[in-house]
Design a protein around this motif. Structure first.
Motif, short mmCIF file in Angstrom:
data_model
loop_
_atom_site.label_atom_id
_atom_site.label_comp_id
_atom_site.label_asym_id
_atom_site.label_seq_id
_atom_site.Cartn_x
_atom_site.Cartn_y
_atom_site.Cartn_z
N GLY A 81 1.96 12.18 -42.50
CA GLY A 81 3.40 12.10 -42.27
C GLY A 81 3.84 10.68 -41.95
N VAL A 82 3.03 9.96 -41.18
CA VAL A 82 3.34 8.56 -40.85
C VAL A 82 3.33 7.71 -42.11
CG1 VAL A 82 2.48 6.49 -39.67
CG2 VAL A 82 2.49 8.69 -38.47
N GLY A 119 4.98 -2.33 -35.25
CA GLY A 119 5.08 -1.46 -34.09
C GLY A 119 3.82 -0.63 -33.98
N VAL A 120 3.70 0.09 -32.86
CA VAL A 120 2.50 0.89 -32.60
C VAL A 120 2.88 2.33 -32.32
CG1 VAL A 120 0.55 1.25 -31.04
CG2 VAL A 120 1.16 -1.07 -31.73
N LEU A 121 2.22 3.26 -33.02
CA LEU A 121 2.31 4.68 -32.74
C LEU A 121 0.97 5.09 -32.13
CD1 LEU A 121 3.82 5.90 -36.16
CD2 LEU A 121 5.04 5.13 -34.12
N PRO A 155 9.43 6.03 -25.52
CA PRO A 155 9.94 6.98 -26.51
C PRO A 155 8.77 7.81 -27.03
CG PRO A 155 9.82 4.79 -27.46
CD PRO A 155 9.55 4.63 -25.99
N SER A 156 9.05 9.05 -27.41
CA SER A 156 7.95 9.92 -27.78
C SER A 156 8.38 10.99 -28.77
CB SER A 156 7.38 10.60 -26.53
OG SER A 156 8.37 11.40 -25.90
N THR A 301 8.62 11.70 -38.01
CA THR A 301 9.66 11.50 -36.98
C THR A 301 9.31 10.31 -36.09
OG1 THR A 301 10.12 13.88 -36.99
CG2 THR A 301 10.94 12.62 -35.11
N ALA A 302 8.02 10.12 -35.82
CA ALA A 302 7.60 8.98 -35.00
C ALA A 302 7.95 7.66 -35.69
CB ALA A 302 6.10 9.06 -34.74
#
Length: 338
Positions: A81-82, A119-121, A155-156, A301-302
């Motif tokens: 998904g990412v 950015g980092v997930l 944020p999550s 969504t992330a």
């Protein structure tokens, strides 16, 4: 020696600025000029230096994704998904596996910071997040995946795991099982402790039902098999009537251990339910009931949230929580094809 932007400009008879526009903003340049510059690039064998470009821009075109266990199909679905959503933004994804180890997590975060990722997930190992706080202070957007921060400071995107644990055990109680075991660990993982809390809430108002905790040191098939053998060592009268596993890998290991001896029937003697609803759950020798998480949607969504933060720093207070879904199959007495 490789050709430079200046070499391309001279060969095409244009300025260095025009070559830069062709490489980065071709819509601003006349079609004939674009064709002339591209021809010069081809003839000279010019290769753009993305590392230098990213250094000037201050940020790369990659997203860092840190997962707890790359072997778990749930995280593979999250990563899919990412990747799909990141591609829509022209970004690539660098996937790292912490293997539920804090030192590996820190090493991956350090590397991503050095590479100046967009950015980092991350699905963090522990509740304490000082390393992520440093990323944020340095202007690098960070989003928690499959986890909420305790103080809401990050944020999550997550699933309500307390609700998931509750609906799993309510289902077991509804089919007549009163002595339930919750198998999972370590409890330092927020997902595990939340699912246990939900399981306990499901029996809090019932005098005839209990939830026993059987700890594991990992969320793997091997840890599930070990827990299953520990249950089999008990006298039949001391075994639980049902088992709720903290994830499907544990549940599959439990299923293997319980049915291999031939002494225990699933679901007749012990009903079994997992969590995540990975693809293997429905194809197990006894199709596995599970609590479904929308893994790919969590991932996409992330990315949406990460991009929103990059454009608007006030979005750091955004939290997306999905509701889990009960999927009933043969391991708790439902129809195998369901």
């Amino acid at each position: 020696m490789s050709a430079s932007v200046k070499d391309v400009a001279e060969a095409a008879g244009v300025s260095v600025g025009t070559v830069s526009n062709v490489l980065n903003r071709p819509e601003r340049v006349a079609a004939a000029t674009v064709a002339r510059v591209q021809d010069a690039i081809s003839r000279l064998g010019f290769v753009r230096n993305d590392a230098a470009r990213q250094l000037r821009a201050g940020r790369s075109n990659s997203i860092g994704l840190v997962v707890l266990d790359a072997r778990n199909p749930f995280f593979a679905d999250v990563a899919r998904g990412v990747e799909e959503r990141a591609a829509e933004h022209g970004l690539t994804v660098l996937v790292a596996n912490s293997d539920e180890k804090a030192d590996r997590e820190r090493a991956h975060i350090d590397l991503f910071e050095q590479q100046r990722v967009h950015g980092v997930l991350i699905t963090p190992v522990a509740e304490s997040l000082p390393r992520l706080q440093r990323l944020r202070e340095r202007g690098m957007p960070t989003v928690l995946v499959d986890r909420e921060s305790q103080d809401g400071g990050f944020p999550s995107v997550a699933v309500d795991d307390v609700s998931g644990g509750r609906i799993a055990v309510e289902h077991l109680c509804a089919i007549g099982r009163r002595r339930v075991a919750f198998v999972g660990g370590p409890l330092s993982l927020r997902q595990v402790s939340d699912r246990l809390e939900g399981a306990q809430r499901a029996v809090a108002d019932r005098d005839d039902a209990t939830v026993e905790f059987i700890g594991t040191n990992a969320l793997t098939v091997e840890a599930g098999r070990d827990a299953g053998h520990r249950i089999l060592e008990r006298a039949p009268s001391a075994r639980p009537h049902a088992v709720f596993a903290a994830n499907d890998l544990l549940a599959l290991g439990l299923l293997q251990a319980l049915v291999m001896t031939g002494d225990v029937r699933v679901p007749e003697d012990i009903a079994l339910i997992g969590y995540d609803d990975i693809d293997f759950a429905s194809s197990a020798v006894i199709p596995l009931s599970s609590v479904r998480q929308p893994a790919a949607l969590i991932g996409s969504t992330a990315v949406d949230l990460l991009m929103r933060i990059a454009d608007d720093s006030t979005a750091v207070n955004d939290h997306v929580v999905f509701q889990p879904e009960l999927v009933v199959r043969a391991s708790t007495g439902g129809l195998a094809a369901r």
